[in-house]
Write an enzyme that holds these catalytic residues in place. Structure first.
Site, PDB file in Angstrom:
ATOM      1  CB  SER A  21      -0.906   0.017   1.237  1.00 52.40           C
ATOM      2  OG  SER A  21      -1.547   1.279   1.327  1.00 52.40           O
ATOM      3  CE  LYS A  72     -11.653   0.537  -1.821  1.00 53.13           C
ATOM      4  NZ  LYS A  72     -11.420   1.216  -3.096  1.00 53.13           N
ATOM      5  N   GLY A 135     -17.789  -2.887 -10.987  1.00 52.08           N
ATOM      6  CA  GLY A 135     -17.507  -3.238  -9.597  1.00 52.08           C
ATOM      7  C   GLY A 135     -17.590  -2.014  -8.687  1.00 52.08           C
TER       8      GLY A 135
HETATM    9  P1  NDP Z   1     -14.254  -5.281  -8.268  1.00 48.67           P
HETATM   10  O1  NDP Z   1     -13.686  -6.611  -7.940  1.00 48.67           O
HETATM   11  O2  NDP Z   1     -15.393  -4.750  -7.483  1.00 48.67           O
HETATM   12  O3  NDP Z   1     -14.737  -5.316  -9.819  1.00 48.67           O
HETATM   13  C1  NDP Z   1     -13.914  -5.870 -10.797  1.00 48.67           C
HETATM   14  C2  NDP Z   1     -14.457  -5.516 -12.180  1.00 48.67           C
HETATM   15  O4  NDP Z   1     -13.489  -5.924 -13.157  1.00 48.67           O
HETATM   16  C3  NDP Z   1     -15.768  -6.205 -12.556  1.00 48.67           C
HETATM   17  O5  NDP Z   1     -16.552  -5.325 -13.312  1.00 48.67           O
HETATM   18  C4  NDP Z   1     -15.292  -7.399 -13.407  1.00 48.67           C
HETATM   19  O6  NDP Z   1     -16.243  -7.824 -14.356  1.00 48.67           O
HETATM   20  C5  NDP Z   1     -14.140  -6.754 -14.128  1.00 48.67           C
HETATM   21  N1  NDP Z   1     -13.135  -7.691 -14.648  1.00 48.67           N
HETATM   22  C6  NDP Z   1     -12.241  -8.432 -13.926  1.00 48.67           C
HETATM   23  N2  NDP Z   1     -11.443  -9.126 -14.762  1.00 48.67           N
HETATM   24  C7  NDP Z   1     -11.844  -8.826 -16.027  1.00 48.67           C
HETATM   25  C8  NDP Z   1     -11.385  -9.221 -17.317  1.00 48.67           C
HETATM   26  N3  NDP Z   1     -10.381 -10.091 -17.476  1.00 48.67           N
HETATM   27  N4  NDP Z   1     -11.999  -8.694 -18.399  1.00 48.67           N
HETATM   28  C9  NDP Z   1     -13.023  -7.826 -18.256  1.00 48.67           C
HETATM   29  N5  NDP Z   1     -13.495  -7.408 -17.050  1.00 48.67           N
HETATM   30  C10 NDP Z   1     -12.899  -7.907 -15.955  1.00 48.67           C
HETATM   31  O7  NDP Z   1     -13.019  -4.277  -8.269  1.00 48.67           O
HETATM   32  P2  NDP Z   1     -13.028  -2.711  -7.950  1.00 48.67           P
HETATM   33  O8  NDP Z   1     -14.165  -2.108  -8.687  1.00 48.67           O
HETATM   34  O9  NDP Z   1     -12.921  -2.480  -6.497  1.00 48.67           O
HETATM   35  O10 NDP Z   1     -11.641  -2.241  -8.588  1.00 48.67           O
HETATM   36  C11 NDP Z   1     -11.462  -2.219 -10.002  1.00 48.67           C
HETATM   37  C12 NDP Z   1     -10.036  -1.766 -10.294  1.00 48.67           C
HETATM   38  O11 NDP Z   1      -9.859  -0.410  -9.917  1.00 48.67           O
HETATM   39  C13 NDP Z   1      -8.999  -2.590  -9.502  1.00 48.67           C
HETATM   40  O12 NDP Z   1      -7.982  -2.952 -10.391  1.00 48.67           O
HETATM   41  C14 NDP Z   1      -8.458  -1.619  -8.466  1.00 48.67           C
HETATM   42  O13 NDP Z   1      -7.096  -1.839  -8.223  1.00 48.67           O
HETATM   43  C15 NDP Z   1      -8.684  -0.271  -9.154  1.00 48.67           C
HETATM   44  N6  NDP Z   1      -8.900   0.812  -8.169  1.00 48.67           N
HETATM   45  C16 NDP Z   1      -8.053   1.880  -8.198  1.00 48.67           C
HETATM   46  C17 NDP Z   1      -8.215   2.915  -7.306  1.00 48.67           C
HETATM   47  C18 NDP Z   1      -7.271   4.080  -7.342  1.00 48.67           C
HETATM   48  O14 NDP Z   1      -7.269   4.870  -6.400  1.00 48.67           O
HETATM   49  N7  NDP Z   1      -6.492   4.234  -8.402  1.00 48.67           N
HETATM   50  C19 NDP Z   1      -9.287   2.914  -6.294  1.00 48.67           C
HETATM   51  C20 NDP Z   1     -10.162   1.752  -6.393  1.00 48.67           C
HETATM   52  C21 NDP Z   1      -9.950   0.742  -7.288  1.00 48.67           C
HETATM   53  P3  NDP Z   1     -17.409  -8.880 -13.973  1.00 48.67           P
HETATM   54  O15 NDP Z   1     -18.424  -8.110 -13.198  1.00 48.67           O
HETATM   55  O16 NDP Z   1     -17.918  -9.289 -15.313  1.00 48.67           O
HETATM   56  O17 NDP Z   1     -16.760  -9.986 -13.202  1.00 48.67           O
END
Ligand code: NDP
Length: 283
Positions: A21, A72, A135
């Site tokens: 982190s 979260k 997500g």
């Molecule tokens: P979640 O686990 O809640 O959601 C993941 C999402 O990614 C879902 O919509 C899922 O689709 C999709 N997904 C995963 N793998 C694939 C793939 N191979 N192809 C297409 N879609 C895919 O994660 P979060 O929403 O919490 O986080 C999303 C990203 O944002 C993470 O990588 C996290 O590190 C980043 N993030 C960055 C922040 C920052 O401050 N920069 C803050 C918060 C998050 P499905 O629903 O179809 O499974």
């Protein structure tokens, strides 16, 4: 014997894994810059222990916590009170301990919008925006994006029903000037978008969300929420499509931290130097 209370106000980030982190570095930098005497640590937890770990930290005199993956939703549920932004996101990325209560906040979306508009100089008003993913991070970003009055916001997800559920939940909250719809990754249409945001976690596994490169506009921007990984497959696809304005989510991370710091300490730190310090070049 009671555990020793810290001599200064104490904060922490809680997640799993937590070793990598950047939050302790970011908040230490904010504290130095603003002359705030705080202590900031990192706590690794488990879903089973999460509530006890939060309460134990508070009992030791902790004043607030940042919450990261995968806690979260648990943090949101644990709270006694939830801010409007936390309610809109259905998740908490920051907790405040005040007058015996746990207050849930969510600054991810405002951090994203501040980074895109203020740091990267890309106004969202009147734009066509494609958001990939459905997500927690995307859910938290929707209302802050809509507040900037884009012309269109399309939310595309691998499992389309999650995207359509998100747009259905927005319902009457959607600004009249913005057309909003949810779809599958292959339902994004044939016109290029001004801004494509990768809010999926695909890049964590070096995967690429299956989208048509025609979604990118050479004069637009591609924004990857994942940070610290250089040119991800998504950013490479955008680059090959002619996009030169590429960004990752380090600015989003630092800006949400600045909002949490402001909420806790009443002073907003400057962010540019911290972002520059933590940026991994996009090569
Ligand atoms: P979640 O686990 O809640 O959601 C993941 C999402 O990614 C879902 O919509 C899922 O689709 C999709 N997904 C995963 N793998 C694939 C793939 N191979 N192809 C297409 N879609 C895919 O994660 P979060 O929403 O919490 O986080 C999303 C990203 O944002 C993470 O990588 C996290 O590190 C980043 N993030 C960055 C922040 C920052 O401050 N920069 C803050 C918060 C998050 P499905 O629903 O179809 O499974």
């Amino acid at each position: 014997m009671e555990p020793a209370r810290p001599v200064c106000d104490s904060y922490a980030v809680i997640g799993n894994p937590i070793g990598h982190s950047r939050s302790p570095i970011i908040h230490a930098s904010f504290a130095t810059q603003t002359g705030q005497d705080i202590e900031y640590t990192a706590i690794e937890s488990t879903p089973e222990r999460f509530a006890d770990d939060v309460r134990a930290f508070r009992a030791r005199g902790g004043r607030g916590m940042n919450v990261t993956t995968p806690f979260k939703l648990l943090a949101f549920e644990l709270a006694d009170t939830r801010s409007e932004r936390a309610l809109q996101a259905g998740a908490a990325n920051t907790l405040c301990f005040e007058q015996g209560r746990i207050i849930a906040e969510n600054f991810d979306g405002v951090g994203l919008v501040t980074d895109i508009q203020r740091n990267l100089g890309f106004s969202l008003a009147g734009r066509r925006i494609l958001m990939l993913g459905a997500g927690g991070a995307v859910r938290g970003a929707l209302m802050p994006i809509l507040a900037e009055s884009p012309a269109e916001l399309v939310i595309a997800n691998r499992h389309a029903e999650r995207a359509t559920a998100l747009t259905a939940a927005l319902g009457p909250l959607t600004a009249a000037q913005t057309a909003v719809r949810g779809c599958s990754l292959d339902g994004i249409g044939s016109l290029p978008y001004d801004l494509v945001i990768n809010g999926t976690s695909a890049s964590l596994g070096s995967e690429l969300p299956a989208i048509d490169p025609g979604a990118f506009s050479a004069t637009g921007m591609a924004y990857e929420m994942v940070y610290g990984r250089g040119l991800t497959p998504f950013l490479k696809l955008a680059q090959r499509a002619g996009v030169t304005r590429l960004a990752d989510g380090i600015g989003m991370l630092v800006e949400q931290a600045a909002e949490a710091f402001l909420r806790w300490r009443g002073v907003r730190p400057a962010t540019r130097a911290v972002i520059a310090q933590l940026t991994v070049p996009l090569v």
